[in-house]
Design a protein around this motif. Structure first.
Motif, PDB file in Angstrom:
ATOM      1  N   ILE A 353     118.032  21.486 -19.498  1.00 13.98           N
ATOM      2  CA  ILE A 353     117.829  21.047 -20.822  1.00 13.98           C
ATOM      3  C   ILE A 353     116.383  21.313 -21.567  1.00 13.98           C
ATOM      4  N   PHE A 357     115.758  23.153 -24.839  1.00 18.40           N
ATOM      5  CA  PHE A 357     114.923  22.422 -25.795  1.00 18.40           C
ATOM      6  C   PHE A 357     113.980  23.283 -26.614  1.00 18.40           C
ATOM      7  N   LYS A 360     115.696  26.413 -28.243  1.00 19.67           N
ATOM      8  CA  LYS A 360     116.348  26.110 -29.387  1.00 19.67           C
ATOM      9  C   LYS A 360     115.511  25.329 -30.586  1.00 19.67           C
ATOM     10  N   VAL A 361     114.866  24.454 -30.101  1.00 23.29           N
ATOM     11  CA  VAL A 361     114.142  23.451 -31.161  1.00 23.29           C
ATOM     12  C   VAL A 361     112.787  23.814 -31.279  1.00 23.29           C
ATOM     13  N   PHE A 362     112.254  24.502 -30.542  1.00 19.30           N
ATOM     14  CA  PHE A 362     110.819  25.048 -30.920  1.00 19.30           C
ATOM     15  C   PHE A 362     110.808  26.562 -30.649  1.00 19.30           C
TER      16      PHE A 362
ATOM     17  N   LEU B  58     103.805  19.837 -27.755  1.00 15.26           N
ATOM     18  CA  LEU B  58     104.716  20.520 -28.690  1.00 15.26           C
ATOM     19  C   LEU B  58     104.355  22.000 -28.825  1.00 15.26           C
ATOM     20  N   LEU B  97     108.818  16.903 -20.424  1.00 12.57           N
ATOM     21  CA  LEU B  97     110.167  16.533 -21.051  1.00 12.57           C
ATOM     22  C   LEU B  97     111.064  16.158 -19.676  1.00 12.57           C
ATOM     23  N   ILE B 101     114.179  13.104 -19.958  1.00 10.81           N
ATOM     24  CA  ILE B 101     115.483  13.743 -19.879  1.00 10.81           C
ATOM     25  C   ILE B 101     116.026  12.874 -18.562  1.00 10.81           C
ATOM     26  N   TYR B 158     109.078  12.025 -31.546  1.00 11.65           N
ATOM     27  CA  TYR B 158     109.071  13.437 -31.267  1.00 11.65           C
ATOM     28  C   TYR B 158     110.069  13.910 -30.219  1.00 11.65           C
ATOM     29  N   LEU B 159     110.343  13.059 -29.333  1.00 12.34           N
ATOM     30  CA  LEU B 159     111.221  13.314 -28.275  1.00 12.34           C
ATOM     31  C   LEU B 159     112.507  13.089 -28.813  1.00 12.34           C
ATOM     32  N   GLY B 162     113.786  15.302 -31.421  1.00 16.39           N
ATOM     33  CA  GLY B 162     113.855  16.669 -30.851  1.00 16.39           C
ATOM     34  C   GLY B 162     115.094  16.934 -30.187  1.00 16.39           C
ATOM     35  N   VAL B 163     115.534  15.933 -29.383  1.00 11.75           N
ATOM     36  CA  VAL B 163     116.632  15.955 -28.512  1.00 11.75           C
ATOM     37  C   VAL B 163     117.917  15.968 -29.421  1.00 11.75           C
ATOM     38  N   ILE B 165     117.997  17.299 -32.682  1.00 17.77           N
ATOM     39  CA  ILE B 165     118.019  18.612 -33.066  1.00 17.77           C
ATOM     40  C   ILE B 165     118.628  19.411 -32.061  1.00 17.77           C
ATOM     41  N   LEU B 166     118.274  19.385 -30.766  1.00 19.83           N
ATOM     42  CA  LEU B 166     119.045  20.152 -29.767  1.00 19.83           C
ATOM     43  C   LEU B 166     120.198  20.142 -29.694  1.00 19.83           C
ATOM     44  N   ASN B 169     122.051  21.541 -32.575  1.00 18.40           N
ATOM     45  CA  ASN B 169     121.905  23.222 -32.379  1.00 18.40           C
ATOM     46  C   ASN B 169     123.186  23.664 -31.488  1.00 18.40           C
ATOM     47  N   ILE B 321     122.786  15.892 -22.999  1.00 18.66           N
ATOM     48  CA  ILE B 321     122.199  16.268 -24.048  1.00 18.66           C
ATOM     49  C   ILE B 321     122.840  15.081 -25.364  1.00 18.66           C
ATOM     50  N   ASN B 429     108.759  23.842 -36.803  1.00 14.41           N
ATOM     51  CA  ASN B 429     110.057  22.943 -36.071  1.00 14.41           C
ATOM     52  C   ASN B 429     109.625  21.517 -35.586  1.00 14.41           C
ATOM     53  N   PRO B 431     110.285  17.894 -35.530  1.00 16.37           N
ATOM     54  CA  PRO B 431     111.704  17.291 -35.763  1.00 16.37           C
ATOM     55  C   PRO B 431     111.357  16.216 -36.650  1.00 16.37           C
TER      56      PRO B 431
END
Lengths: 365, 556
Positions: A353, A357, A360-362, B58, B97, B101, B158-159, B162-163, B165-166, B169, B321, B429, B431
């Protein structure tokens, strides 16, 4: 020659012994110390393997045979195959030395006495110090001591499958790994590359299983430690482990002990046959019935939790209900092992993951 | 013109050298900030973003830089564009991360507990009886907690975003839906959070008022009269005790998040009483409980459907996710109350005490003059306020602030077109930029013959008379069955959602307050219509289509 002891009853084993009898058997021994029911049986340590190869002169013969190959560079597959065939034939055709055979007979008789069955059917399982699932063979439903002895030899010879040989030779080549002879104490020669791989062998009374299956003390897919998952089918456990049918599935909440059952239509089961095991149709009236009574399920849950507490880690337990035995003690545990792969898996997935991350995100631009 | 309170005042001569565009933070700095709040934001919100982005490493963004101009906060993104540096940052980011997670709840709880422990001590400090030096120490401790709050706030945001957005995606890739799709919305709702729990408590108080036989106070009187009327009624005494307990625990919030110039509920309980009045009007049901059951069920079904479409070997991580992304709704709502509102309310209490002391000593004319100075000026007067004159500074700044309130700050300062500038922002990028500040842009679809085009924020279709609300004070005017039209909505507005049939906001993205709360209340929300508050009249009948993201004006 002063021989190390190489044969043990399960209740004589502990986890500390696992290097000599293999994980599986040491584990069964450990279960008897927790007071949990395991099938009667005994374990041959890795020393039995070594002793056999030396007493029969096989060790010398194998070394001689391998001299025709240059084992320091990788061979091709057909050569590995040839070596495997030759060595397995050599080993399988050899008799058990009489003194060893006699010791095995004594212990087998004990199992006959404990179960009250003459020529009691047993399972013979390889039990390695490092777990190599599926690599070594297991023989089910073996009756009579002479056949047992034969199958023990087969188990040993299964350390010379093509794959196993290829793996060991390639590994030694890569690492320029020259192992000191396992047999120095026995005065044997020192081969440059040792392609033997001592394993333990377990001999267990065959469970005449009404039903069998597995129990996880952690949810195997989600990693939820608050759940127990019990899966089972009619007959022997192979069908559950093999994943060919949809077994019954019970998800138990450890806090509330609430049971969430899923009873599936179980059309096939694995049973004994005169030679080993066979798959057959489940009688129609049983297909949609749960394969466990509430009482049996409760006992599995209790035992599994006891094991988890004793080993201090989530366990993957194999269980079976033996129809030969009375209903109070018909539930037997065949194996338990830590469910390390769930945790590993979780980690792996967290890393996956994290990678996703980043990609895909950055996204880099 | 400038307040001259910080080195972060915008300087035309140098500030356009490195950033071609500075964006007005319209969500937080309209109307213009008072000097005290501007000082606090520019120092600590800015620091928190940079701290969060740097701690996390980041890969493509080091947070935002901020400038202050005419009381407006202007921001530019600190974008990393050296590929080598990005690569190095990715490595550290990955390391950061993993624990998140593996244990989101644990990380979130431990940060929250850190703040709560510090709040508890500060909250129990008696500002009214403290000596000047003790009050000064308290004030410095508040500034310190304010700084820490922003660090935690931005790190987690941010975390969490960000997740989200992941996950969006992955949904685009594997399921061909994005976060404006109603299936996606179904996955993201049916979650409780502490803000809803507060609303439920206020609903319970509304029920008690009805059962106690004094609901007439709420139906017949004006908000300012509620409290004295309640205090005068024998049967309301036990109720007031319970209200007090609730307010002391949860009332550290005001109706404006990014200012010190509105009282907290602890200082003035009227806004809480207005919320209770909403529920009194609403009657015997707490809608959220009923709605939630339905939404939870719908979500679980949608989760199943979606997971079945995912390949078995991808299911496990997809689910992980998804579960992390689902936290973004409660995080988004809860964090405002625990983070900004709480620290700002505690700050305000100390500031008002300074204001009172300075006024008594003659250092200022009014209590709230204290909002027009900065902490160093408080320190200047703190020990002997009788020997300090802050009136001239306050007078200047009040005049400036008053002028800025009369005009709109430009949305951007710089040499780029708005499109170019937006494109630049998206390169970060970041978030928070993507899901709160910028959002998706509406695509006009003439075939729909709609009057306003926006972006779906919450699914459903509803009709009703419009209620255009430009500031918090007008919130009490909202009537049951109306469609709220506003520049944006804020966490303190949540209770009025129970009265609404739909919401239209000028600006907002899928993680904005209006979208999240609209989804939980199961009412349609259309966002990013830009001109809703300008084109829709009060009382005009409108149809809100949250599935398509459009608004129809049904009357001229």
């Amino acid at each position: 020659m002063d021989e190390k002891r190489w044969l043990f009853r399960f209740n004589e084993l502990t986890q500390q012994k696992f290097l000599s009898v293999g994980k599986k058997c040491a584990n069964l021994g450990e279960m008897t110390h927790v007071g949990l029911p395991v099938p009667p049986g005994f374990a041959l340590s890795v020393d039995a393997y070594t002793l056999f190869l030396h007493k029969t002169g096989l060790y010398q013969e194998i070394t001689e045979y391998l001299k025709q190959y240059n084992l320091f560079s990788p061979l091709n597959y057909s050569e590995y195959q040839k070596i495997s065939l030759a060595l397995r034939k050599l080993i399988d055709s050899r008799q058990m030395p009489e003194d060893m055979a006699e010791t095995i007979r004594i212990y087998y008789r004990e199992v006959e006495e404990q179960s009250g069955i003459e020529d009691v059917p047993v399972a013979i399982r390889s039990s390695g110090p490092v777990s190599m699932p599926g690599q070594f063979e297991t023989y089910l439903n073996i009756r009579g001591v002479e056949d047992v002895i034969q199958k023990i030899i087969h188990c040993w010879s299964s350390t010379f499958t093509t794959q196993a040989i290829a793996y060991r030779i390639q590994k030694s080549t890569q690492q320029s790994f020259i192992r000191p002879s396992l047999g120095t104490s026995l005065g044997g020669p020192e081969p440059k590359i040792d392609i033997t791989s001592p394993i333990g062998v377990g001999v267990l009374k065959m469970v005449n299983a009404k039903s069998s299956g597995v129990a996880f003390t952690v949810h195997p897919t989600s990693g939820d430690r608050n759940k127990i998952v019990v899966e089972g089918n009619w007959g022997l456990g192979e069908s559950v482990v093999g994943g060919d049918i949809s077994p019954d599935r019970f998800v138990i909440d450890k806090q509330t002990m609430h049971i969430d059952p899923t009873i599936n239509c179980k059309t096939k089961r694995v049973v004994y046959s005169s030679k080993g095991t066979t798959e057959e149709e489940v009688p129609l009236e049983l297909q949609n019935n749960p394969c466990l009574s509430r009482e049996e399920l409760q006992r599995i849950i209790r035992f599994a939790l006891q094991l988890e507490q004793y080993f201090g880690a989530p366990q993957d337990v194999e269980w079976a209900v033996d129809q030969d035995l009375s209903s109070e003690d018909n539930l037997l545990l065949l194996q338990t092992r830590p469910v390390s792969n769930v945790v590993e898996h979780k980690k792996l997935s967290a890393e996956n993951i994290a990678d996703l991350f980043i990609s895909k995100v950055f996204k880099r631009f | 013109m400038k307040y001259d309170i910080t080195p972060f005042e915008f300087d035309e001569k140098v500030d356009l050298e490195h950033h071609k565009a500075w964006f007005l933070d319209a969500t937080h700095s309209v109307p213009p900030w008072t000097p005290m709040f501007a000082w606090s934001w520019i120092n600590f919100c800015r620091h928190g973003m940079q701290w969060g982005a740097e701690k996390l490493s980041l890969p493509t963004c080091k947070g935002w830089d901020w400038r202050l101009k005419d009381g407006g906060g202007y921001l530019a993104l600190l974008i990393v564009d050296d590929p080598e540096e990005i690569k190095a940052r990715e490595k550290e980011f990955r390391r950061q991360l993993i624990p998140f997670i593996q244990d989101y709840e644990g990380v979130y709880e431990s940060y929250n507990n850190e703040l709560i422990e510090r709040y508890d001590v500060l909250r129990d400090f008696d500002v009214h009886t403290a000596s000047n030096i003790a009050l000064l120490e308290h004030f410095d401790a508040l500034i310190d907690v304010n700084k820490r709050m922003w660090e935690i706030h931005m790190y987690l945001m941010y975390l969490v975003f960000g997740v989200y957005i992941l996950f969006e995606n992955m949904c685009k890739e594997l399921l061909n839906i994005d976060d404006t799709h109603s299936d996606f919305h179904a996955l993201m709702r049916g979650f409780d959070n502490k803000v809803f729990q507060d609303d439920k408590r206020m609903w319970e108080l509304s029920r008690m008022a009805e059962e106690g036989g004094f609901k007439d106070i709420f139906t017949d009187l004006q908000p300012k009269e509620y409290l004295p009327a309640l205090q005068a009624r024998e049967e309301a005494q036990e109720w007031l005790k319970q209200l007090n307990e609730f307010i002391w625990e949860r009332g550290w919030r005001s109706n404006r998040m990014s200012e010190f110039n509105m009282p907290s509920w602890v200082e003035d309980v009227t806004p809480a009483l207005v919320n209770i009045r909403h529920f009194v009007k609403k009657g015997s049901q707490f809608d959220l409980d009923l709605e939630r059951k339905k939404l939870v069920q719908e979500r679980e079904e949608m989760e199943k459907t979606v997971l079945e479409k995912i390949l078995p070997e991808q299911r496990e991580w997809f689910k992980t996710i998804m579960e992390l992304a689902q936290k973004s709704s409660s995080f988004s709502e809860e964090h405002n109350i625990l983070y900004e509102f709480y620290t700002h309310a505690l700050m305000r209490r100390a500031l008002m005490e300074w204001g009172k002391r300075f006024k008594e000593a003659g250092a200022v004319n009014e209590v709230d003059d204290v909002l027009f100075i900065i902490p160093d000026e408080i320190r200047k007067a703190a020990i002997m306020p009788t020997h300090c004159n802050l009136k001239p500074i306050v007078e200047d700044r009040r005049r400036e602030w008053g002028e800025w309130c009369q005009k709109d700050n430009p949305p951007m300062i710089g040499t780029l077109s708005m499109e170019e500038a937006m494109g630049l922002m998206i390169k970060s990028n970041d978030p928070i930029v993507l899901k709160v500040v910028v959002g998706s842009f509406p695509v006009p679809r003439p075939e729909l013959k709609a009057d306003l085009y926006g972006v779906p924020g919450s699914p459903g279709v509803a009709e009703g008379p419009a209620r255009v609300i430009l500031n918090d004070e007008d919130l009490a005017k909202v009537q049951e069955g109306e469609v709220l039209v506003a520049p944006a909505t804020y966490p303190t507005w949540t209770p009025v959602f129970s009265l609404l049939k739909g919401v239209v906001v000028d600006r907002g993205a899928s993680l904005s307050h209006a979208a999240i709360v609209g989804r939980e209340y199961n009412i349609p929300v259309v966002m990013n219509v830009f001109v809703g508050t300008k084109q829709i009249r009060n009382g005009q009948r409108v149809r809100v289509d949250g599935n398509l993201g459009v608004v129809y004006l049904l009357e001229d």
